[in-house]
Design a protein around this motif. Sequence first.
Motif, short mmCIF file in Angstrom:
data_model
loop_
_atom_site.label_atom_id
_atom_site.label_comp_id
_atom_site.label_asym_id
_atom_site.label_seq_id
_atom_site.Cartn_x
_atom_site.Cartn_y
_atom_site.Cartn_z
N ARG A 1 0.83 -1.23 0.00
CA ARG A 1 0.00 0.00 0.00
C ARG A 1 0.84 1.25 0.00
N THR A 2 0.16 2.38 -0.30
CA THR A 2 0.80 3.70 -0.30
C THR A 2 0.02 4.58 0.67
N VAL A 3 0.76 5.30 1.51
CA VAL A 3 0.12 6.21 2.47
C VAL A 3 0.74 7.59 2.24
N GLU A 4 -0.13 8.61 2.19
CA GLU A 4 0.42 9.94 1.93
C GLU A 4 -0.18 10.94 2.92
N GLY A 5 0.66 11.89 3.38
CA GLY A 5 0.13 12.91 4.30
C GLY A 5 0.94 14.18 4.19
N ARG A 6 0.35 15.27 4.69
CA ARG A 6 1.04 16.57 4.68
C ARG A 6 2.08 16.61 5.77
N LEU A 7 3.23 17.17 5.49
CA LEU A 7 4.24 17.38 6.53
C LEU A 7 3.78 18.55 7.40
N PRO A 8 4.24 18.60 8.65
CA PRO A 8 3.80 19.70 9.53
C PRO A 8 4.22 21.07 8.99
N HIS A 9 5.37 21.13 8.31
CA HIS A 9 5.86 22.40 7.74
C HIS A 9 6.51 22.10 6.40
N CYS A 10 6.74 23.16 5.63
CA CYS A 10 7.38 22.96 4.33
C CYS A 10 8.85 22.57 4.51
N ALA A 11 9.29 21.58 3.75
CA ALA A 11 10.70 21.16 3.75
C ALA A 11 11.25 21.44 2.34
N ALA A 12 12.46 20.97 2.05
CA ALA A 12 13.05 21.29 0.75
C ALA A 12 13.90 20.14 0.23
N GLY A 13 14.02 20.06 -1.09
CA GLY A 13 14.92 19.09 -1.73
C GLY A 13 16.03 19.87 -2.42
N LEU A 14 17.25 19.55 -2.08
CA LEU A 14 18.39 20.29 -2.66
C LEU A 14 19.56 19.32 -2.80
N SER A 15 20.26 19.38 -3.93
CA SER A 15 21.39 18.46 -4.10
C SER A 15 22.53 18.88 -3.18
N ARG A 16 23.23 17.92 -2.65
CA ARG A 16 24.37 18.22 -1.79
C ARG A 16 25.49 18.88 -2.59
N LEU B 1 9.63 1.42 1.12
CA LEU B 1 10.10 0.59 2.23
C LEU B 1 10.20 -0.87 1.81
N PHE B 2 11.28 -1.50 2.23
CA PHE B 2 11.45 -2.93 1.90
C PHE B 2 12.25 -3.62 3.00
N ASP B 3 12.33 -4.94 2.94
CA ASP B 3 13.07 -5.69 3.96
C ASP B 3 14.53 -5.27 3.95
N GLY B 4 15.01 -4.76 5.08
CA GLY B 4 16.43 -4.42 5.19
C GLY B 4 16.76 -2.99 4.85
N GLY B 5 15.77 -2.18 4.41
CA GLY B 5 16.13 -0.80 4.09
C GLY B 5 15.01 0.00 3.47
N TYR B 6 15.38 1.10 2.84
CA TYR B 6 14.40 1.95 2.15
C TYR B 6 15.12 2.70 1.03
N ALA B 7 14.30 3.20 0.10
CA ALA B 7 14.83 4.05 -0.97
C ALA B 7 14.06 5.36 -0.92
N GLY B 8 14.77 6.49 -0.92
CA GLY B 8 14.13 7.81 -0.87
C GLY B 8 14.28 8.51 -2.20
N LEU B 9 13.22 9.21 -2.61
CA LEU B 9 13.23 9.93 -3.89
C LEU B 9 12.69 11.33 -3.71
N LEU B 10 13.39 12.31 -4.24
CA LEU B 10 12.85 13.67 -4.27
C LEU B 10 13.44 14.43 -5.45
N LEU B 11 12.73 15.50 -5.84
CA LEU B 11 13.24 16.36 -6.90
C LEU B 11 14.27 17.31 -6.31
N GLN B 12 15.32 17.59 -7.05
CA GLN B 12 16.33 18.53 -6.56
C GLN B 12 16.50 19.68 -7.54
N ASP B 13 17.39 20.61 -7.17
CA ASP B 13 17.50 21.89 -7.86
C ASP B 13 17.63 21.80 -9.39
N ASP B 14 18.36 20.83 -9.90
CA ASP B 14 18.57 20.80 -11.37
C ASP B 14 17.45 20.06 -12.10
#
Length: 344
Positions: free
Chosen positions: A60-75, A170-183
Amino acid sequence: MLGRAGLAPEFIERTNGPRDVVCGGFLGWDALAVLDRLGVDPWGLGARPIERLRLVSAERTVEGRLPHCAAGLSRRTFDEALIEAAAGAGAVVRRGIAVRAAEGSRRVRLDSGEEVEADALFLATRKHELRGLARPREVIGADPVVGFRTALAPAPALREALDGVIELHLFDGGYAGLLLQDDGSANLCVSVARERLNGARGIEGLVTQLSDELPILARRLNDSARSGWEAIAGILYGWRARGTEPGLFRLGDQVAVIASLAGDGIAIALSSGVEAAAAFVRDGPEGAQAYQTSFFRRAARALAISSALRSGAENGKARRSMMRLLSLVPFLAPLAARVTRLGD
Ligand SMILES: Cc1cc2nc3c(=O)[nH]c(=O)nc-3n(C[C@H](O)[C@H](O)[C@H](O)COP(=O)(O)OP(=O)(O)OC[C@H]3O[C@@H](n4cnc5c(N)ncnc54)[C@H](O)[C@@H]3O)c2cc1C
């Protein structure tokens, strides 16, 4: 902070230009608040706003609003801006030089053989142990986790799917995170138990397995071309530095390592730097122990909750119950995001 106080800090960084770092690139609202204080504007650097958290498991997929705005930025972009800000505030920036070893907190040796003496050492080498100041042997290697990242090239389908969202698969043993970044590309970052990675015979084998298990992740990967992988091993989730000596201020992952799925490591790095600098300006080298003790205590709750959430997310049965609960009680996901912030 030290430069602004009229001191002349020397900043030694082994890389000599922009580079990618194994990190999700998620800047929480606590990190954004510290950046504001430091006068660094992530939006001016092209950071993408993130307002929602999407958790995806095989079922399943669960989605919700974050308490405040966050940001995606490349290191790649972010780290250069921080170094520039440090130079602008009066730090003497020396790049392309590594610190090899330390003799106590007052003297370090560089790989050129040069010795540098100072009133204090602010140690921010992430997982890298500095000879003379390495963390205890029994801690090193206690929890073998491997992290790796790549960028997915900008693509309309990816932009549409990830606009305003941080997505955690989310998967057994870990997770993968995805977000859009500046470029406009998407940062794909994976944290996985070494055992699982070895079982899959490496990163590409693991990605193939994950694509079979997680159809939404497979779609993201198919939507776009990806670049090469960077990897990091030996991440000590849960580490907290308790003791120190006069003049030695541990920062970032050297002071506390939060489970990366909480997305709060950058905030810890920033706020530990600010607090350590303030302690030094106020009390000199003798301020190190009080700073370290206070940070040790302050980090306890966020680290413990993140660690429990990580265990649940990585374990099949617990993950299914957790996702079911989150789908029934939608405010729990934003609440979890809030209580895993050090600065909230
Ligand atoms: C898979 C994964 C995903 C993550 N995702 C996120 C996220 O989305 N959001 C978040 O907030 N946190 C995230 N984190 C955590 C975050 O990346 C770290 O907590 C944070 O980068 C630590 O900052 P730091 O200053 O300690 O180290 P870094 O930011 O790595 O800085 C250390 C610097 O020291 C330099 N250096 C190292 N050794 C030497 C030496 N001997 N001499 C000179 N220079 C040296 C390095 O080149 C580097 O530039 C993630 C971590 C992992 C593992």
